[in-house]
Structure formats: C-alpha cells, structure tokens
Scaffold this motif. Structure first.
Motif, short mmCIF file in Angstrom:
data_model
loop_
_atom_site.label_atom_id
_atom_site.label_comp_id
_atom_site.label_asym_id
_atom_site.label_seq_id
_atom_site.Cartn_x
_atom_site.Cartn_y
_atom_site.Cartn_z
N MET A 73 -26.38 44.71 44.39
CA MET A 73 -27.42 43.68 44.05
C MET A 73 -28.24 44.25 42.80
O MET A 73 -29.05 43.93 42.41
CB MET A 73 -28.48 43.79 45.19
N GLY A 74 -27.34 45.33 41.99
CA GLY A 74 -27.76 45.56 40.73
C GLY A 74 -28.59 46.88 40.85
O GLY A 74 -28.97 47.43 41.91
N GLU A 75 -28.99 47.54 39.55
CA GLU A 75 -29.69 48.62 39.78
C GLU A 75 -31.15 48.87 40.13
O GLU A 75 -31.58 49.64 40.82
CB GLU A 75 -29.57 49.24 38.14
N GLY A 76 -31.67 47.41 40.03
CA GLY A 76 -32.94 47.16 40.37
C GLY A 76 -33.53 47.59 41.85
O GLY A 76 -34.24 47.85 42.10
N LEU A 77 -32.26 47.02 42.82
CA LEU A 77 -32.60 47.29 43.95
C LEU A 77 -31.69 48.44 44.75
O LEU A 77 -31.78 48.55 45.89
CB LEU A 77 -31.99 46.05 44.58
N ALA A 78 -31.01 49.10 43.84
CA ALA A 78 -30.35 50.33 44.28
C ALA A 78 -31.26 51.26 44.97
O ALA A 78 -32.17 51.62 44.53
CB ALA A 78 -29.64 50.79 43.21
N ASP A 79 -30.71 51.91 46.25
CA ASP A 79 -31.28 52.81 46.82
C ASP A 79 -30.53 54.31 46.41
O ASP A 79 -31.13 55.32 46.61
CB ASP A 79 -31.52 52.96 48.07
N ASN A 80 -29.40 54.03 45.90
CA ASN A 80 -28.17 55.29 45.49
C ASN A 80 -28.00 56.06 46.64
O ASN A 80 -27.97 57.36 46.35
CB ASN A 80 -29.21 55.91 44.24
N ARG A 81 -27.93 55.39 47.90
CA ARG A 81 -27.67 56.18 49.10
C ARG A 81 -26.52 55.49 49.80
O ARG A 81 -26.70 54.37 50.20
CB ARG A 81 -28.73 56.29 49.83
N PRO A 82 -25.25 56.02 49.98
CA PRO A 82 -24.15 55.38 50.79
C PRO A 82 -24.58 55.26 52.25
O PRO A 82 -25.23 56.11 52.83
CB PRO A 82 -22.97 56.22 50.45
N GLU A 83 -23.82 54.25 52.77
CA GLU A 83 -23.89 54.16 54.42
C GLU A 83 -22.57 53.54 54.96
O GLU A 83 -22.42 52.43 54.48
CB GLU A 83 -25.26 53.10 54.85
N ALA A 84 -21.69 54.35 55.57
CA ALA A 84 -20.39 53.99 55.75
C ALA A 84 -19.74 53.43 54.44
O ALA A 84 -19.47 54.39 53.58
CB ALA A 84 -20.26 52.94 56.87
N ARG A 85 -19.24 52.37 54.22
CA ARG A 85 -18.42 51.93 52.87
C ARG A 85 -19.43 51.14 51.96
O ARG A 85 -18.92 51.08 50.81
CB ARG A 85 -17.36 50.92 53.64
N ALA A 86 -20.66 51.11 52.46
CA ALA A 86 -21.65 50.52 51.64
C ALA A 86 -22.14 51.62 50.41
O ALA A 86 -22.52 52.87 50.86
CB ALA A 86 -22.82 50.09 51.91
N ASP A 87 -22.14 51.46 49.09
CA ASP A 87 -22.63 52.25 47.98
C ASP A 87 -23.98 52.22 47.76
O ASP A 87 -24.57 51.22 48.53
CB ASP A 87 -21.50 52.21 46.76
N GLY A 88 -24.42 52.91 47.17
CA GLY A 88 -25.78 52.87 46.62
C GLY A 88 -26.53 51.77 46.09
O GLY A 88 -27.84 51.63 45.82
N ARG A 89 -25.76 50.61 45.87
CA ARG A 89 -26.11 49.54 45.15
C ARG A 89 -25.91 48.11 45.96
O ARG A 89 -26.14 47.22 45.57
CB ARG A 89 -25.67 49.28 43.66
N GLU A 90 -25.23 48.50 47.24
CA GLU A 90 -24.83 47.12 48.05
C GLU A 90 -25.89 47.22 49.22
O GLU A 90 -26.16 48.25 49.79
CB GLU A 90 -23.54 47.54 48.53
N TRP A 91 -25.76 45.77 49.23
CA TRP A 91 -26.78 45.48 50.68
C TRP A 91 -25.98 44.35 51.34
O TRP A 91 -25.40 43.26 50.66
CB TRP A 91 -28.32 45.07 50.22
N ARG A 92 -26.32 44.38 52.51
CA ARG A 92 -25.81 43.15 53.38
C ARG A 92 -26.55 41.88 52.92
O ARG A 92 -27.72 42.07 53.01
CB ARG A 92 -25.72 43.37 54.99
N THR A 93 -25.92 40.87 52.84
CA THR A 93 -26.78 39.62 52.50
C THR A 93 -27.67 39.39 53.84
O THR A 93 -27.03 39.17 55.01
CB THR A 93 -25.92 38.30 52.46
N PRO A 94 -28.98 39.20 53.70
CA PRO A 94 -29.89 39.00 54.94
C PRO A 94 -29.63 37.37 55.22
O PRO A 94 -29.82 36.67 54.51
CB PRO A 94 -31.19 39.47 54.33
#
Length: 509
Positions: free
Chosen positions: A426-447
């Motif tokens: 979702m880009g640097e603006g929404l990045a939390d820079n913290r991984p979770e399982a295979r999700a990297d710090g810029r990825e989020w699940r589509t809500p």
C-alpha cells in the motif's frame, strides 16, 4: 475438498500442498464440513461472480451483501449487532450466550465473582465489547484526554525462526520486556506498561479540480514506560479494532477461490500483485491461509478470538493457556500474580473450550446489513467509477461461500464483501515497517468494505484505515499508494460530481 489452486499461484503453495499432508489444511479450516461443488455449480458461480457490464441498474441479489444471512438495515447504533438473518431459531441461544461473554467485563483475581475473574494483570481492555463497541470499528483518540482503548500498539524486534513449511516467512520476536503489544492498563498493585503517544502533521493533497484535502500523517511513540526502556530496535505498529460483521462468511470463502486471485509476480501486468499470507495455526500446529486481522495474521475466527482474550485481556484459554497473558519473563510480579483459574473448573482455564466456541460462534454470525439506495442513479454512477478506477481489482465485490454441513448461516451464499483477502503493498505512506508472517512492512490485507457506510451511525465517528488516521472516506482513498497508486491518481483526476458519486457508492455499502 475443493480442487487444488490453479497454476497461476505462487509456486510455494503448490510445493507445500504436494509435500505435506498436514499442509492440506492451508486450503480451508478443517472444521468446515465442505460439500464439494458440482460442475454445474462451478459454472453458475463463475457466471454470477463475473464483473458487471451494465451499470444502469443493480445486479441480481446485490441488495443482500451477506446473502440470506443479511438483515434489514437498522437506523440505530445496533445495526452491526444482529444475528445472521437465516439462523435457525434453535441456534439463537448460542448467539446470545456468546454475546454475553463478548460483553462481559472481567475483574482481577482473586474476586468473589469467580466466573469473571482473571483479568490481566496487564491488559488493554476489560471486555471484547470495550474495543468493538456495538460490534463496530474502533476510533483513534481525539486528544490526550481521550482513551485509546480501541487502538493499541503491536511490538516486535527482529529475530526468531520461521515455522516449518512456510517459505518467505518474515521472522520477528516479541519485544523482550513488553511482549507483543503495549498494555496501557494494569490491575491494582501492578504498573501499566506505558502509554501510546500520537502526533499528527497535516499534509495537503490538491485534486485535479483544485480542491485541497488535508491528510493527517501520524507519528507514534511510547511514554511513561513502567518496566524500563524498549529495545532500541523495537518496531511499533498501531492497530485499530475493525468492525465485526460478516466474519463467518469470510471464513467460508473457499481458500482456492482466494488463492486463485493471487498474482505475486504481476503476471498480467496490471500493477496489482496480491499475495496470500500463510500463517501458523496454533490449533492445528500447521500452516494455514491467513484470513483475519489487518495483515491476515490469523487463520480462523477461533484463533483470532483466543488471541484477543490472551493479548488484550490476559485471559487464559485453550489456544493460549498462559494465565498471565502477555506478561514476559522480565515482568516477574505479573507472572506471580493470582489468576482466575480453578482446579477442576473450566478445564483449569479462565475461558474454557465451550466459552471460546460460544464467542467464536457469536463473532461468526454477526450479520451484514442490507444495502441502502443501491438503485440511486448517483450510486450506480459511483459503482461504475469504482470499477473503472481499478478499485475492484483488490476490493473484489463477490464470492460464493462453500456449501457446508452444520453451518446453514454461511452455507452456499452469494456475498458481496468487496475484498480479495490478499496482501497488497500500500505504499510508504501507510507502511508500518513491521512484518507479520509473510506480510512485509508495506503490506496490508484488503479490508472488506461491507457496512462501511454505517460507520458513523454505529461507532459515532468516521475514522478509517488501520490506525484511524483517515477522517473521511475520501481521505482513506487518498492515502492509498503502492499497488493502488494508479487507482488513487484516477480518483484525484475525477471532477467533483464523479468524486461525490464514488463516495455515495461507498456509503451505500
């Protein structure tokens, strides 16, 4: 059991399924009693879930986003608190019992209320309903005096070992002193872990017609630490509690249908490269498809509920049996505190298997309200713009759930959640820079978007995105970047009447 995912999937999934019988659970929660689809059903499903071509009128069954489980749209704050519209009468009692546990306020042990003690010692809330007020979305604090009960901080540090069988897993560890999340409350005699701080900087965005929209960019920190400093490499991730509706229907979407949408290498060149999150099932001791949570970090409603009991309230349960919840080895007083567990009662836990199942049943059956105004010309125009702008590439409107034995509410329903359940950059603006399982710090699940237009009615605010930074739906759209940047730019270029139509469509969901 559904057929194996198609060849367009990431090779790791094919390899996993081929090498380990246990990893077959990656397809669907094993407790789902799936009746395989016939060839005729598969053809019907493909036809009805195809993208629309006529935007002059609503599609068939579009008024019922939760299928037969949908309920009449109420005009009160209880719009998200109804049971599945197709629930048999004899199952209503389980829903009500689960609701009672969901609303229960826990107290510290020892207490005369033996059925409700065991809170903490460190916690974020005293009950599920405290965060999910009216089963809706949490809110970001409006100021230093406003409680942050429904927004908390995940904590982690680099390190750890990847679970066996999950290629591409991004390891991390709980923060050594404070654990996996910051608990800002404590029972009497204990110190809270600390207090989340938030500051905002306004960032103007100028649209093509000259309209200026101000986005508030948050910065997060921790103050008043109760147990010493954080590790210098601590990663912080704010998490706002999401709405609860339709969870059982999302759990019943065939995993093969979700995985078929994955395009991790962007093979079709559309700029969208959704990936599934593969997470560890505590209950099954095996990898599974992640479905729930802001980064799809939980495979089932039951595990997500159990993790909330343990992490948010410090309540032991069958999947997370530690009576001290999130307390770490550095928090010795917390580990030594009295618990609400009693020998021979509730399996020696604070919430036993029956209680956890009731809460999961409740969460599984919170109904999606019917659509409003879906035949309004402005809404229909907005729907066309939603598709033309590329929003539907990730916010996939339609699925058909598994045909299930024993779950009539979720069985074989045409649903309209507007999500693909996949991870996207979702880009640097929404990045939390913290991984979770295979999700990297810029990825989020589509809500999922269903019910999003009722947020203010149910929750009393219009805060959106993973941390509530967006104060309007337009702000939420303008925060999109990464894979959604092209869609964002199309929205920026819209004239005001079309922009208003797009928002009207979202508000009708």
């Amino acid at each position: 059991m559904p057929s194996l995912p198609p060849p367009c999937l990431a090779p790791l999934l094919i390899a996993l399924l081929a090498t380990s019988p246990a990893v077959a659970q990656i397809l669907d929660p094993p407790e789902l009693a799936v009746v395989p689809r016939t060839a005729a059903e598969t053809a019907r499903i493909a036809a009805i879930t195809a993208p629309p071509t006529d935007f002059t009128k609503p599609e068939a069954f579009e008024a019922l986003p939760g299928g037969a489980a949908s309920v009449r749209a109420r005009t009160t704050a209880d719009a998200f608190s109804q049971s599945s519209g197709n629930m048999p009468f004899e199952r209503e009692m389980d829903f009500k019992l689960g609701n009672g546990l969901f609303r229960k306020l826990w107290v510290a042990a020892p207490s005369s209320t033996l059925a409700s003690d065991g809170l903490g010692p460190l916690y974020n809330a005293r009950g599920c309903q405290n965060c999910h007020v009216k089963d809706g979305r949490g809110h970001a604090p409006e100021g230093p005096e406003d409680a942050a009960v429904s927004l908390f901080l995940r904590l982690s540090v680099p390190g750890g070992v990847a679970p066996e069988g999950i290629e591409g897993y991004l390891t991390s560890l709980p923060e050594p002193t404070y654990g996996g999340q910051l608990q800002d409350f404590a029972v009497p005699g204990h110190a809270a872990e600390g207090r989340m701080t938030i500051s905002y900087v306004e960032q103007p965005v100028t649209l093509a017609d000259g309209t200026v929209v101000s986005l508030r960019a948050p910065a997060y920190g921790v103050a008043d630490l109760g147990y010493g400093p954080l590790a210098p490499d601590t990663m912080l991730s704010p998490r706002l509690t999401p709405q609860m509706i339709g969870l059982g229907l999302l759990e019943a979407i065939p995993a093969a249908d979700i995985l078929a949408l994955a395009d991790p290498e962007d093979a079709n060149g559309d700029g969208i490269s959704g990936r599934p999150n593969i997470v560890w099932s505590v209950e099954r001791n095996a990898p599974m498809l992640g479905r729930f949570g802001l980064k799809a970090g939980a495979p089932t409603i039951k595990q997500q509920s159990a993790a909330a009991f343990a992490g948010d309230m410090g309540i032991s349960n069958p999947l997370f049996p530690a009576h001290s919840g999130e307390c770490t080895e550095a928090q010795t007083a917390c580990l030594a505190a009295p618990t609400g567990a009693e020998p021979g009662v509730r399996d020696g836990l604070e919430v036993d298997a029956a209680g956890l199942d009731l809460v999961a049943f409740y969460a599984r059956n919170l109904a999606v309200p019917e659509r409003r105004g879906l035949d309004d010309p402005q809404v229909l125009r907005g729907k066309q713009l939603f598709h033309d702008s590329g929003c539907a590439a990730c916010h996939r409107p339609k699925f058909v759930t598994h045909r299930l034995e024993g779950q009539p509410e979720q069985s074989f329903q045409l649903i309209w959640p507007h999500t693909d359940m996949l991870l996207h950059d979702m880009g640097e603006g929404l990045a939390d820079n913290r991984p979770e399982a295979r999700a990297d710090g810029r990825e989020w699940r589509t809500p999922p978007l269903w019910g999003i237009g009722l947020t203010e009615q149910v929750s009393g605010h219009s805060h959106f995105l993973h941390d509530g930074r967006a104060r309007t739906l337009l702000e939420a759209v303008l925060w999109h970047g990464g894979e959604a940047e092209a869609a964002r730019q199309r929205v920026i270029s819209l004239p005001k009447p079309d922009r208003d139509a797009l928002i009207a469509y979202l508000e009708s969901l």
